[in-house]
Design a protein around this motif. Structure first.
Motif, short mmCIF file in Angstrom:
data_model
loop_
_atom_site.label_atom_id
_atom_site.label_comp_id
_atom_site.label_asym_id
_atom_site.label_seq_id
_atom_site.Cartn_x
_atom_site.Cartn_y
_atom_site.Cartn_z
N LEU A 184 0.84 -1.20 0.00
CA LEU A 184 0.00 0.00 0.00
C LEU A 184 0.87 1.25 0.00
O LEU A 184 0.64 2.18 -0.79
CB LEU A 184 -0.92 0.00 1.22
N ALA A 185 1.89 1.26 0.86
CA ALA A 185 2.77 2.42 0.95
C ALA A 185 3.50 2.65 -0.38
O ALA A 185 3.76 3.79 -0.76
CB ALA A 185 3.77 2.23 2.09
N GLY A 186 3.82 1.56 -1.10
CA GLY A 186 4.54 1.69 -2.36
C GLY A 186 3.62 1.87 -3.55
O GLY A 186 4.08 1.88 -4.69
N GLY A 187 2.30 1.96 -3.32
CA GLY A 187 1.36 2.16 -4.42
C GLY A 187 1.13 0.91 -5.24
O GLY A 187 0.73 0.98 -6.40
N LEU A 188 1.39 -0.25 -4.66
CA LEU A 188 1.19 -1.51 -5.39
C LEU A 188 -0.12 -2.16 -4.96
O LEU A 188 -0.71 -1.77 -3.95
CB LEU A 188 2.36 -2.46 -5.07
N PRO A 189 -0.59 -3.18 -5.69
CA PRO A 189 -1.81 -3.87 -5.25
C PRO A 189 -1.55 -4.60 -3.93
O PRO A 189 -0.57 -5.32 -3.79
CB PRO A 189 -2.11 -4.87 -6.38
N TRP A 190 -2.44 -4.38 -2.97
CA TRP A 190 -2.19 -4.88 -1.61
C TRP A 190 -3.22 -5.90 -1.16
O TRP A 190 -3.10 -6.47 -0.08
CB TRP A 190 -2.19 -3.73 -0.62
N THR A 191 -4.25 -6.15 -1.98
CA THR A 191 -5.33 -7.02 -1.51
C THR A 191 -4.86 -8.46 -1.29
O THR A 191 -5.37 -9.15 -0.42
CB THR A 191 -6.51 -7.02 -2.49
N GLY A 192 -3.86 -8.89 -2.10
CA GLY A 192 -3.38 -10.27 -1.95
C GLY A 192 -2.91 -10.57 -0.55
O GLY A 192 -3.33 -11.55 0.08
N GLY A 193 -2.05 -9.70 -0.01
CA GLY A 193 -1.52 -9.90 1.34
C GLY A 193 -2.63 -9.93 2.38
O GLY A 193 -2.65 -10.78 3.28
N LEU A 194 -3.59 -9.02 2.22
CA LEU A 194 -4.69 -8.95 3.19
C LEU A 194 -5.52 -10.24 3.14
O LEU A 194 -5.90 -10.79 4.18
CB LEU A 194 -5.57 -7.74 2.89
N LEU A 195 -5.76 -10.72 1.91
CA LEU A 195 -6.57 -11.95 1.79
C LEU A 195 -5.84 -13.14 2.40
O LEU A 195 -6.46 -13.98 3.06
CB LEU A 195 -6.90 -12.22 0.32
N PHE A 196 -4.53 -13.20 2.19
CA PHE A 196 -3.76 -14.29 2.82
C PHE A 196 -3.86 -14.19 4.35
O PHE A 196 -4.01 -15.20 5.04
CB PHE A 196 -2.29 -14.21 2.40
N LEU A 197 -3.78 -12.96 4.86
CA LEU A 197 -3.89 -12.76 6.30
C LEU A 197 -5.25 -13.23 6.81
O LEU A 197 -5.35 -13.94 7.83
CB LEU A 197 -3.68 -11.28 6.64
N LEU A 198 -6.30 -12.86 6.09
CA LEU A 198 -7.65 -13.27 6.51
C LEU A 198 -7.77 -14.79 6.47
O LEU A 198 -8.37 -15.41 7.36
CB LEU A 198 -8.71 -12.63 5.60
N ALA A 199 -7.21 -15.39 5.43
CA ALA A 199 -7.30 -16.85 5.31
C ALA A 199 -6.55 -17.53 6.45
O ALA A 199 -7.04 -18.51 7.03
CB ALA A 199 -6.71 -17.29 3.96
N TYR A 200 -5.39 -16.97 6.80
CA TYR A 200 -4.61 -17.56 7.89
C TYR A 200 -5.38 -17.46 9.21
O TYR A 200 -5.43 -18.42 9.99
CB TYR A 200 -3.26 -16.86 8.01
#
Lengths: 221, 205
Positions: A184-200
Motif C-alpha cells: 500500500l505504501a509503495g502504491g502496489l496492489p495490496w489485496t493479496g496480502g490482506l486476503l492471505f492474512l484473513l485466510a490464515y
C-alpha cells in the motif's frame, strides 16, 4: 450453543478486569512504540518507513504477553475441571476463551495500532488497512497464543515456552500483514496480502480449538 | 436422569505407579459410598476417572439411565454429575455471587435456583465479598452451593467437609440426606465418616 454465551461473558469479564486488562496491554504497546525511536534513531524518514512494520510487530508481542496464562489459572485453581464437565465441549470452551481475549485485549490494540503508526510518521493513508490487518491478525494471534498457552500447561517456565511455541506460528500473519502494508505504501496492489492474512486467521480459528482441547485433556489426565 | 453407575475391573495408574486394579463398584439410585484409604491411595483419581478427566488403565465405567438404559458417557458427564474437588475453581478477584452464578448457569441452573441455594447454605452475607476475602470454609460452602443450584443426580465429592465447622457439617449432612432421598447418588472420598449412612469401600488396599 448451550453454555457458550455464559462462558464467553465470564471470560470477557476476567480478561477485561485481569491486572488492568486492555489498559495494561495498551501501555505495553505504547512503551514498545516509544522505545523504537530511541533504539533506531530519530531521523523522521527512517522512522516513517519502519513505522507500520513496528506497529504490527509490537502488536504480536503485546498479544503474546497477555495470553501466557490463559489456561494456567484455570488449571491451577480447578476451574478447568468444571469447564471440562460443562454443557459445551472443551473445543468450544477454548474458542470462547480466545475470542473473549481478542475482544478484551486484541480489539483495543487494533484501535491503537494505526494511531501509533501515524505518530511514528507513517502516512495517514495506511491507517484503515493497518486497522483491518490488526483486527484480523489479532484473531490469529489470540487463537495461536491460546494454543501455546494450552500446550505449556503444567510446565515450569511456561511463559518462555509459550513464546517459543507461538512465535514461529506468528510469522505468517506478520509477513502477510507487513506485505500488504508495504504494498500500500509503495502504491502496489495490496489485496493479496490482506486476503492471505484473513485466510490464515480463519484457519487458526477453525483448527486451533481442536488442538487446545486436546492439550487441555492431556494436562488434566 | 442417571440411575446407576457401574464400575467394572477398573485399574488406574499415575505415571509408572499403579494405584489400584480390578476395582468393582456399583452405585444405584439413593446410594452413598464413602471411599476410604491412605493418602495417595487413589481416591481422588477414582473420582476424576468417573468424571472422565482421567483415562483408566483398564476396566470400564458405565452409566445407566432409567429402566436400565445405557447413558452415553459424554452426556452423563456433561449433564448428570457434579465433581467438587480440592480446588474449588473460584476466581479470587471476582465476588462470590458472580462466581456462584457462573458455576450455576454453566452447569444448567438458573439465577432463581442460585438464590435458593444461597438461602439454604446461608451465604447471603458473603455474596458481595471478593472470593479472596473468604475463609477456606466459606469458599467451600460457595463452591458446594452449585450442587443445590443445578440439580444433577451423581455427586462426586472429594473431602467435601474438611474445612467446614460443626454446624455447617450438620447442615451439609441434611443436604446429602435430601439428595439421596430424592434418588441421587453420592461417591465421596473421605477421612471422617460421612454424616449419612454410607457403604464403605477401601481403595488401594
Amino acid at each position: 450453543m448451550r453454555g457458550f454465551g455464559v462462558l464467553f461473558r465470564r471470560e470477557f469479564a476476567l480478561a477485561w478486569g485481569r491486572g488492568g486488562g486492555p489498559l495494561l496491554a495498551l501501555a505495553f504497546y505504547a512503551c514498545v512504540v516509544t522505545l523504537l525511536p530511541l533504539a533506531a534513531g530519530r531521523a523522521p524518514e527512517r522512522l516513517a518507513s519502519l513505522a507500520p512494520g513496528i506497529a504490527w510487530l509490537a502488536l504480536a508481542l503485546a498479544a503474546l504477553l497477555s495470553l501466557e496464562r490463559l489456561f494456567e489459572r484455570d488449571f491451577e485453581d480447578g476451574a478447568l475441571d468444571l469447564l471440562a464437565l460443562g454443557p459445551a465441549p472443551l473445543e468450544a470452551v477454548a474458542a470462547a476463551k480466545c475470542l473473549a481475549h481478542w475482544l478484551a485485549a486484541g480489539a483495543p490494540l487494533a484501535l491503537a495500532a494505526p494511531i501509533a503508526a501515524v505518530a511514528l510518521g507513517a502516512s495517514p493513508a495506511t491507517m484503515p488497512l493497518l486497522f483491518v490487518c490488526a483486527l484480523a491478525g489479532g484473531l490469529a494471534f489470540s487463537f495461536l497464543g491460546g494454543l501455546g498457552a494450552a500446550l505449556s500447561l503444567g510446565s515450569k517456565r511456561g511463559g518462555l515456552l509459550v513464546a517459543v511455541i507461538v512465535l514461529p506460528l506468528y510469522a505468517p500473519p506478520v509477513i502477510f500483514g507487513a506485505g500488504a502494508l508495504d504494498a500500500l505504501a509503495g502504491g502496489l496492489p495490496w489485496t493479496g496480502g490482506l486476503l492471505f492474512l484473513l485466510a490464515y486467521s480463519a484457519a487458526a480459528i477453525a483448527l486451533s480449538p481442536l488442538a487446545m482441547a486436546a492439550a487441555c485433556r492431556n494436562a488434566l489426565d | 436422569m442417571m440411575r446407576a453407575v457401574r464400575i467394572k475391573g477398573l485399574s488406574l495408574s499415575r505415571g509408572e505407579r499403579t494405584l489400584f486394579s480390578g476395582l468393582d463398584l456399583d452405585l444405584e439410585s439413593g446410594d452413598a459410598v464413602a471411599l476410604l484409604g491412605r493418602n495417595g491411595a487413589g481416591k481422588t483419581s477414582l473420582l476424576r476417572a468417573v468424571a472422565g478427566l482421567l483415562r483408566p488403565q483398564a476396566g470400564t465405567i458405565g452409566f445407566e439411565g432409567s429402566e436400565g438404559r445405557i447413558l452415553e458417557a459424554e452426556v452423563a458427564r456433561a449433564d448428570h454429575l457434579h465433581l467438587a474437588g480440592h480446588h474449588d475453581g473460584l476466581k479470587t478477584a471476582r465476588t462470590a455471587w458472580e462466581e456462584l452464578l457462573f458455576q450455576t448457569r454453566w452447569t444448567g441452573g438458573s439465577e432463581a435456583s442460585a438464590r435458593a441455594a444461597v438461602e439454604r447454605l446461608e451465604l447471603g452475607r458473603l455474596l458481595d465479598l471478593e472470593v479472596r476475602r473468604l475463609s477456606a470454609g466459606q469458599r467451600r460452602r460457595v463452591s458446594l452451593a452449585r450442587l443445590l443450584a443445578s440439580p444433577r443426580p451423581l455427586w462426586l465429592l472429594d473431602e467435601p467437609m474438611a474445612p467446614l465447622d460443626a454446624a455447617h457439617r450438620a447442615a451439609f449432612g441434611a443436604i446429602l440426606a435430601q439428595h439421596l432421598a430424592g434418588g441421587g447418588m453420592v461417591l465421596a472420598a473421605v477421612h471422617d465418616p460421612l454424616p449419612v449412612p454410607a457403604r464403605l469401600v477401601e481403595v488401594g488396599a
